[in-house]
Design a protein around this motif. Structure first.
Motif, PDB file in Angstrom:
ATOM      1  N   UNK A 199       1.002  -1.639  -0.160  1.00  0.00           N
ATOM      2  CA  UNK A 199      -0.235  -0.306   0.285  1.00  0.00           C
ATOM      3  C   UNK A 199       0.765   1.225  -0.206  1.00  0.00           C
ATOM      4  N   UNK A 200       0.555   2.214  -0.703  1.00  0.00           N
ATOM      5  CA  UNK A 200       1.725   3.382  -0.771  1.00  0.00           C
ATOM      6  C   UNK A 200       0.020   4.591  -0.633  1.00  0.00           C
ATOM      7  N   UNK A 201       1.596   5.736  -1.131  1.00  0.00           N
ATOM      8  CA  UNK A 201       0.543   6.970  -0.170  1.00  0.00           C
ATOM      9  C   UNK A 201       1.027   8.355  -0.881  1.00  0.00           C
ATOM     10  N   UNK A 202       0.113   8.604  -1.785  1.00  0.00           N
ATOM     11  CA  UNK A 202       0.439   9.958  -2.792  1.00  0.00           C
ATOM     12  C   UNK A 202       1.604  10.790  -1.745  1.00  0.00           C
ATOM     13  N   UNK A 203       2.051  11.184  -2.563  1.00  0.00           N
ATOM     14  CA  UNK A 203       3.029  12.671  -1.302  1.00  0.00           C
ATOM     15  C   UNK A 203       2.951  14.280  -2.086  1.00  0.00           C
ATOM     16  N   UNK A 204       2.276  14.043  -3.099  1.00  0.00           N
ATOM     17  CA  UNK A 204       1.832  15.537  -3.792  1.00  0.00           C
ATOM     18  C   UNK A 204       0.232  15.455  -3.395  1.00  0.00           C
ATOM     19  N   UNK A 205       0.104  16.590  -3.238  1.00  0.00           N
ATOM     20  CA  UNK A 205      -1.236  17.112  -3.015  1.00  0.00           C
ATOM     21  C   UNK A 205      -1.541  18.004  -4.231  1.00  0.00           C
ATOM     22  N   UNK A 206      -2.642  17.563  -4.781  1.00  0.00           N
ATOM     23  CA  UNK A 206      -3.507  18.070  -5.453  1.00  0.00           C
ATOM     24  C   UNK A 206      -3.125  17.564  -7.284  1.00  0.00           C
ATOM     25  N   UNK A 254      11.995  13.642  -4.172  1.00  0.00           N
ATOM     26  CA  UNK A 254      11.532  15.452  -3.621  1.00  0.00           C
ATOM     27  C   UNK A 254      12.015  15.796  -2.861  1.00  0.00           C
ATOM     28  N   UNK A 255      13.135  16.248  -2.472  1.00  0.00           N
ATOM     29  CA  UNK A 255      13.677  17.348  -1.676  1.00  0.00           C
ATOM     30  C   UNK A 255      12.896  16.940  -0.422  1.00  0.00           C
ATOM     31  N   UNK A 256      12.686  16.015   0.114  1.00  0.00           N
ATOM     32  CA  UNK A 256      11.364  15.969   2.135  1.00  0.00           C
ATOM     33  C   UNK A 256      13.219  15.527   2.918  1.00  0.00           C
ATOM     34  N   UNK A 257      12.583  16.811   3.886  1.00  0.00           N
ATOM     35  CA  UNK A 257      13.739  16.879   4.864  1.00  0.00           C
ATOM     36  C   UNK A 257      13.578  15.181   5.871  1.00  0.00           C
ATOM     37  N   UNK A 258      14.586  14.620   6.635  1.00  0.00           N
ATOM     38  CA  UNK A 258      14.702  13.435   7.598  1.00  0.00           C
ATOM     39  C   UNK A 258      13.874  13.915   8.177  1.00  0.00           C
ATOM     40  N   UNK A 259      12.990  14.146   8.742  1.00  0.00           N
ATOM     41  CA  UNK A 259      11.845  14.881   9.632  1.00  0.00           C
ATOM     42  C   UNK A 259      10.595  13.789   8.781  1.00  0.00           C
ATOM     43  N   UNK A 260      10.765  14.909   8.142  1.00  0.00           N
ATOM     44  CA  UNK A 260       9.017  14.057   7.356  1.00  0.00           C
ATOM     45  C   UNK A 260       9.294  12.766   6.735  1.00  0.00           C
ATOM     46  N   UNK A 261      10.751  12.267   6.015  1.00  0.00           N
ATOM     47  CA  UNK A 261      10.604  10.805   5.885  1.00  0.00           C
ATOM     48  C   UNK A 261      10.412  10.406   6.772  1.00  0.00           C
ATOM     49  N   UNK A 262      10.978  10.750   7.995  1.00  0.00           N
ATOM     50  CA  UNK A 262      10.895   9.628   9.319  1.00  0.00           C
ATOM     51  C   UNK A 262       9.333  10.041  10.192  1.00  0.00           C
ATOM     52  N   UNK A 306      -0.030  13.605   2.929  1.00  0.00           N
ATOM     53  CA  UNK A 306      -0.636  15.020   2.246  1.00  0.00           C
ATOM     54  C   UNK A 306       0.464  16.135   3.120  1.00  0.00           C
ATOM     55  N   UNK A 307      -0.699  15.638   4.615  1.00  0.00           N
ATOM     56  CA  UNK A 307      -0.052  17.574   5.378  1.00  0.00           C
ATOM     57  C   UNK A 307       1.144  17.427   5.729  1.00  0.00           C
ATOM     58  N   UNK A 308       2.049  16.264   5.613  1.00  0.00           N
ATOM     59  CA  UNK A 308       3.354  16.103   6.391  1.00  0.00           C
ATOM     60  C   UNK A 308       4.297  17.034   5.398  1.00  0.00           C
ATOM     61  N   UNK A 309       3.799  16.574   3.941  1.00  0.00           N
ATOM     62  CA  UNK A 309       4.728  17.206   3.200  1.00  0.00           C
ATOM     63  C   UNK A 309       4.424  18.324   2.511  1.00  0.00           C
ATOM     64  N   UNK A 310       2.976  18.863   2.362  1.00  0.00           N
ATOM     65  CA  UNK A 310       2.766  20.330   2.325  1.00  0.00           C
ATOM     66  C   UNK A 310       1.625  20.607   2.303  1.00  0.00           C
ATOM     67  N   UNK A 311       1.126  21.315   3.517  1.00  0.00           N
ATOM     68  CA  UNK A 311      -0.063  21.567   4.332  1.00  0.00           C
ATOM     69  C   UNK A 311      -1.075  22.558   3.822  1.00  0.00           C
ATOM     70  N   UNK A 312      -0.284  23.728   3.246  1.00  0.00           N
ATOM     71  CA  UNK A 312      -1.287  24.964   2.693  1.00  0.00           C
ATOM     72  C   UNK A 312      -1.869  23.878   1.559  1.00  0.00           C
ATOM     73  N   UNK A 313      -0.644  23.535   0.354  1.00  0.00           N
ATOM     74  CA  UNK A 313      -1.392  22.700  -0.421  1.00  0.00           C
ATOM     75  C   UNK A 313      -3.032  21.873  -0.286  1.00  0.00           C
ATOM     76  N   UNK A 314      -2.344  21.054   0.537  1.00  0.00           N
ATOM     77  CA  UNK A 314      -3.418  19.363   1.741  1.00  0.00           C
ATOM     78  C   UNK A 314      -4.846  20.460   1.594  1.00  0.00           C
TER      79      UNK A 314
END
Length: 502
Positions: free
Chosen positions: A61-68, A86-94, A120-128
């Motif tokens: 099971x995989x989950x989208x990481x780019x909202x929109x 995709x430029x995600x930080x270690x905190x976002x990745x963990x 999606x909120x972890x990756x980009x809250x505003x776009x989510x």
């Protein structure tokens, strides 16, 4: 129908170009069609409600990481575990890895939808929040804005799960990969010590010891090792096969959450995150200074007295059979001493030496540095005289050379029992010389001339005066009478010779 923002179109175009270049070079991993996973909404790249949940790639099971961006319904490529996505930080990745690993592999649509919104909120809250037309700043309201169309009866449950998952994921610290193992030796006993794993608090692992075991289990391996916990170890002297200094070694294998995801991409559509297993690493350590073999020598003795000397056969050994050596291979020298006591009779055996006794001499032994353990013979000077002698051997740490002290326990002292049978011998007094029997001086021979006629011998007058008849000479008193008669005859002859002749 919802259209992705222009910025995301540029991202998609770039991803498409990269995928095309990789395909042209023959380097792109094999792709497989993505399938509808678990969730709510419409399984299509673009739709009025969207898709809120997981997509399946194989059995993952995989989950989208780019909202929109459009849902990844086309063939999807598995790029494996990556910490650079995709430029995600270690905190976002963990945080993402925690969610998709802990909660995302599910057939529960509410749970899957909650994970999808939180990722999606972890990756980009505003776009989510705003990609579907919601204009406020509340994640639960943004979820409800969509879920009222996708599954209104599950909207509240999805909101609750998403908020809970997001808070939990963001509270997870990025773990430290690596660390150290601290190995200690007790100063007063080199066979004892500890191991401490200095790793991230979230790490779990296992330890393996060489030349030592864990004190509480007696085993060399231990699982479920925790950071900072102290584990007591025992390093027996038998770990040294030949008595030389030896070292304890420890290795550990540990795992922490990965600040990484299993990365998937679908050209023209989405990138998605699958679970990345824990990051494992190994650590090792060994004694900074080799451990000296500790031992407790013991003695067995058998005594004898020979030629007026006390001779003791002393067998020196150690309980575990390991006699310590120096680094150059020579055996540690042990000094042993025996006090010899003298008593008038065989004393009673006891653990203590009677206080009224003082030693009459001392025996000393030093083991041979070439052989160490073995049998030694110690001979005293001449004993001071007859009596019962008993020797009491001792090995005292205070009597040892400086280079032997480190090999003995701090309070080491060994001593024999007093008057043990093997150590008690008697020296008997010399018997007095026997007195010679005096010999009798022989009398001069007396010649008696024969009588003129063969008549019976005349009885001397002196003999007749005794009242004894000649016949009685053969009786019980015959021998005494004969002696007296001979004496009379001798006297008569001597007198006759001394009378002057005319």
């Amino acid at each position: 129908m919802h259209h992705p923002p222009p910025s995301h179109r540029r991202i998609l175009a770039a991803l498409t170009v990269i995928a095309a270049l990789l395909g042209g070079l023959g380097l792109a991993p094999a792709a497989q069609a993505a399938e509808r996973g678990t969730g709510f909404g419409t399984w299509a790249p673009l739709s009025r409600t969207g898709w809120h949940g997981s997509m399946r790639v194989g059995d993952v099971h995989t989950y989208c990481i780019h909202p929109g961006l459009p849902v990844a319904t086309d063939p999807t490529t598995d790029h494996g575990i990556s910490s650079d996505v995709a430029g995600l930080s270690p905190q976002q990745l963990v945080s993402i890895n925690h969610l998709v690993s802990t909660y995302g592999q599910t057939d529960d649509p509410v749970q899957a939808a909650g994970v999808g919104w939180a990722v999606k909120a972890i990756v980009d809250r505003d776009t989510t929040l705003h990609s579907w037309g919601y204009t406020g700043d509340s994640l639960p309201e943004a979820i409800d804005y969509i879920m009222r169309r996708a599954s209104p009866e599950n909207s509240a449950a999805v909101q609750e799960r998403a908020v809970h998952y997001l808070a939990e994921a963001e509270s997870i610290a990025v773990p430290r990969v690596g660390g150290a193992l601290a190995l200690t030796t007790r100063e007063d006993d080199p066979t004892r010590g500890t191991v401490i794993a200095e790793v991230d608090p979230s790490a779990t692992g296992a330890l393996h010891l060489e030349n030592a075991v864990f004190a509480d289990t007696g085993r060399g391996d231990r699982a479920d090792v925790r950071a900072g916990e102290r584990y007591d170890i025992t390093a027996p002297t038998s770990s040294s096969a030949d008595g030389r200094p030896y070292s304890v070694r420890v290795t550990g294998t540990f795992s922490v959450r990965s600040a990484a995801i299993r990365s998937f991409s679908t050209p023209g559509q989405q990138e998605s995150a699958g679970p990345a297993g824990p990051t494992t690493f190994t650590l090792s350590a060994q004694d900074a200074t080799p451990r000296l073999v500790r031992f407790s020598p013991r003695i067995e003795t058998t005594a004898r007295i020979e030629d007026g000397r006390f001779i003791d056969r002393v067998t020196v050994s150690t309980a575990d059979g390991v006699w310590p050596r120096h680094a150059d291979g020579s055996f540690v020298v042990i000094a042993a001493t025996a006090d010899v006591y003298r008593t008038g009779a065989f004393p009673a055996e006891s653990a203590e030496i009677p206080s009224n006794l003082d030693p009459v001499m001392r025996l000393d032994l030093r083991t041979d540095p070439r052989t160490g353990a073995g049998a030694y013979e110690v001979t005293s000077e001449h004993l001071p005289g007859p009596g019962v002698y008993t020797a009491v051997w001792r090995v005292d740490r205070a009597d040892q050379d400086a280079d032997a002290l480190a090999h003995l326990p701090f309070d080491y002292r060994w001593q024999e029992r007093f008057a043990s049978p093997a150590q008690t011998e008697q020296l008997a007094p010399t018997p007095p010389a026997s007195k010679p029997t005096p010999s009798l001086t022989p009398l001069p021979a007396v010649v008696i001339p024969p009588a003129s006629a063969p008549s019976a011998p005349a009885v001397p007058a002196a003999l007749a005066m005794t009242g004894m008849s000649a016949a009685s000479l053969g009786g019980a008193g015959g021998a005494a009478a004969a002696v007296i008669g001979i004496g009379v005859i001798a006297w008569s002859v001597a007198r006759r010779r001394s009378t002057p002749r005319t």
